[in-house]
Design an enzyme around this catalytic site. Structure first.
Site, PDB file in Angstrom:
ATOM      1  N   ASN A 104      25.005  14.906  25.549  1.00  0.00           N
ATOM      2  CA  ASN A 104      25.640  16.190  25.935  1.00  0.00           C
ATOM      3  C   ASN A 104      24.232  16.472  26.729  1.00  0.00           C
ATOM      4  O   ASN A 104      23.369  16.358  26.687  1.00  0.00           O
ATOM      5  CB  ASN A 104      26.012  17.372  24.785  1.00  0.00           C
ATOM      6  CG  ASN A 104      26.161  17.934  24.934  1.00  0.00           C
ATOM      7  OD1 ASN A 104      27.275  18.635  25.842  1.00  0.00           O
ATOM      8  ND2 ASN A 104      25.902  19.744  25.066  1.00  0.00           N
ATOM      9  N   HIS A 106      22.562  20.117  27.868  1.00  0.00           N
ATOM     10  CA  HIS A 106      22.900  21.911  27.332  1.00  0.00           C
ATOM     11  C   HIS A 106      22.041  22.674  28.068  1.00  0.00           C
ATOM     12  O   HIS A 106      20.581  22.683  28.659  1.00  0.00           O
ATOM     13  CB  HIS A 106      22.800  21.743  26.037  1.00  0.00           C
ATOM     14  CG  HIS A 106      22.584  23.355  25.607  1.00  0.00           C
ATOM     15  ND1 HIS A 106      24.072  23.628  25.020  1.00  0.00           N
ATOM     16  CD2 HIS A 106      22.105  24.292  25.275  1.00  0.00           C
ATOM     17  CE1 HIS A 106      23.936  25.431  24.860  1.00  0.00           C
ATOM     18  NE2 HIS A 106      22.464  25.316  25.085  1.00  0.00           N
ATOM     19  N   ASP A 138      26.298  15.854  17.462  1.00  0.00           N
ATOM     20  CA  ASP A 138      26.876  15.908  16.347  1.00  0.00           C
ATOM     21  C   ASP A 138      27.414  16.120  15.216  1.00  0.00           C
ATOM     22  O   ASP A 138      28.160  17.065  16.590  1.00  0.00           O
ATOM     23  CB  ASP A 138      25.375  15.561  15.018  1.00  0.00           C
ATOM     24  CG  ASP A 138      24.802  16.347  15.356  1.00  0.00           C
ATOM     25  OD1 ASP A 138      23.823  16.717  14.501  1.00  0.00           O
ATOM     26  OD2 ASP A 138      24.945  17.909  15.111  1.00  0.00           O
ATOM     27  N   ALA A 139      27.855  16.819  14.212  1.00  0.00           N
ATOM     28  CA  ALA A 139      29.042  17.417  13.940  1.00  0.00           C
ATOM     29  C   ALA A 139      28.801  19.077  14.080  1.00  0.00           C
ATOM     30  O   ALA A 139      29.376  20.022  14.273  1.00  0.00           O
ATOM     31  CB  ALA A 139      29.336  17.318  12.421  1.00  0.00           C
ATOM     32  N   GLY A 140      27.414  18.816  14.940  1.00  0.00           N
ATOM     33  CA  GLY A 140      27.247  20.515  14.602  1.00  0.00           C
ATOM     34  C   GLY A 140      27.527  21.419  16.202  1.00  0.00           C
ATOM     35  O   GLY A 140      27.545  19.755  17.057  1.00  0.00           O
ATOM     36  N   ASP A 142      25.229  21.859  19.313  1.00  0.00           N
ATOM     37  CA  ASP A 142      24.010  21.674  20.572  1.00  0.00           C
ATOM     38  C   ASP A 142      22.746  21.762  18.998  1.00  0.00           C
ATOM     39  O   ASP A 142      22.160  21.426  19.298  1.00  0.00           O
ATOM     40  CB  ASP A 142      24.392  22.262  20.940  1.00  0.00           C
ATOM     41  CG  ASP A 142      25.185  22.446  22.508  1.00  0.00           C
ATOM     42  OD1 ASP A 142      25.456  23.962  22.380  1.00  0.00           O
ATOM     43  OD2 ASP A 142      25.702  21.979  22.882  1.00  0.00           O
TER      44      ASP A 142
END
Ligand code: GRF
Length: 197
Positions: A104, A106, A138-140, A142
């Protein structure tokens, strides 16, 4: 190396990845996933890139969307998935299938200013320097391992728009550089090859 891109905005990061492919980078964009009508979708159509338009609203619930999104992306067997302005949180099914291979970009220096308004939040906070971060998802929100960062100065007369454009001009290069590095030598964090979970 097949790469699936996920976007939902003006597609400037998609354009920079396409430009890198034209310059001979060792990856190809095999599909674009969007969750709304957007300029990124128009760019994919113009480049004959298969478009996967999968909206949460078109599914009974997020779990169904998560399952369908995973199926549709898996059809393209991507080595890497790149989210470039895809404004939906990826679900557990998708993350278990592609986790460790989702990159990703950001528009802030994580862990500062995560979330959908990182540029405006940084400006409102009065920081003098912000920047761009490329990280594994990941699951969070950012929160995954950081792969690359670059600072961007904030100007006194900046608006969220002018600052975001300046950050995006940095993201365009940083994201394309990281994707090129990943497809050629895998995940490298702090100079050492990280194991893909
Ligand atoms: C980028 O700044 C990205 O970091 C953020 O959304 C923006 C996407 O820009 N998540 P674009 O749609 O590629 O122009």
């Amino acid at each position: 190396v097949p790469v699936v891109v996920m976007a939902s905005g003006t597609g400037s990061l998609l354009e920079s990845l396409l430009a890198r492919v034209d310059q001979g980078a060792p990856f190809r964009i095999v599909a674009l996933v969007v969750d709304r009508k957007c300029r990124a979708a128009d760019i994919a159509v113009a480049h004959d890139i298969p478009l996967v338009d999968l909206r949460v609203a078109d599914h009974p619930d997020r779990a169904a969307w998560d399952a369908r999104l995973t199926e549709r992306v898996a059809e393209h067997a991507p080595a890497w998935v790149v989210t470039a302005g895809f404004m939906k949180i990826l679900g557990p099914t998708f993350l278990s299938r592609f986790g460790g291979r989702i990159v990703n970009s950001h528009p802030a220096l994580l862990p500062s200013f995560p979330g959908a308004h990182g540029v405006a939040d940084a400006l409102a906070h009065g920081v003098k320097v912000t920047g761009a971060t490329v990280h594994l998802v990941d699951a969070g929100v950012d929160t995954g391992p950081i792969l690359a960062q670059e600072p961007v100065p904030v100007r006194a007369d900046d608006t969220a728009e002018t600052l975001h454009e300046r950050i995006k001009s940095v993201e365009r290069v940083l994201l394309a550089d990281v994707v090129t590095a990943l497809v050629t030598r895998g995940v490298v964090i702090d100079g050492r090859k990280a194991d893909i979970p």
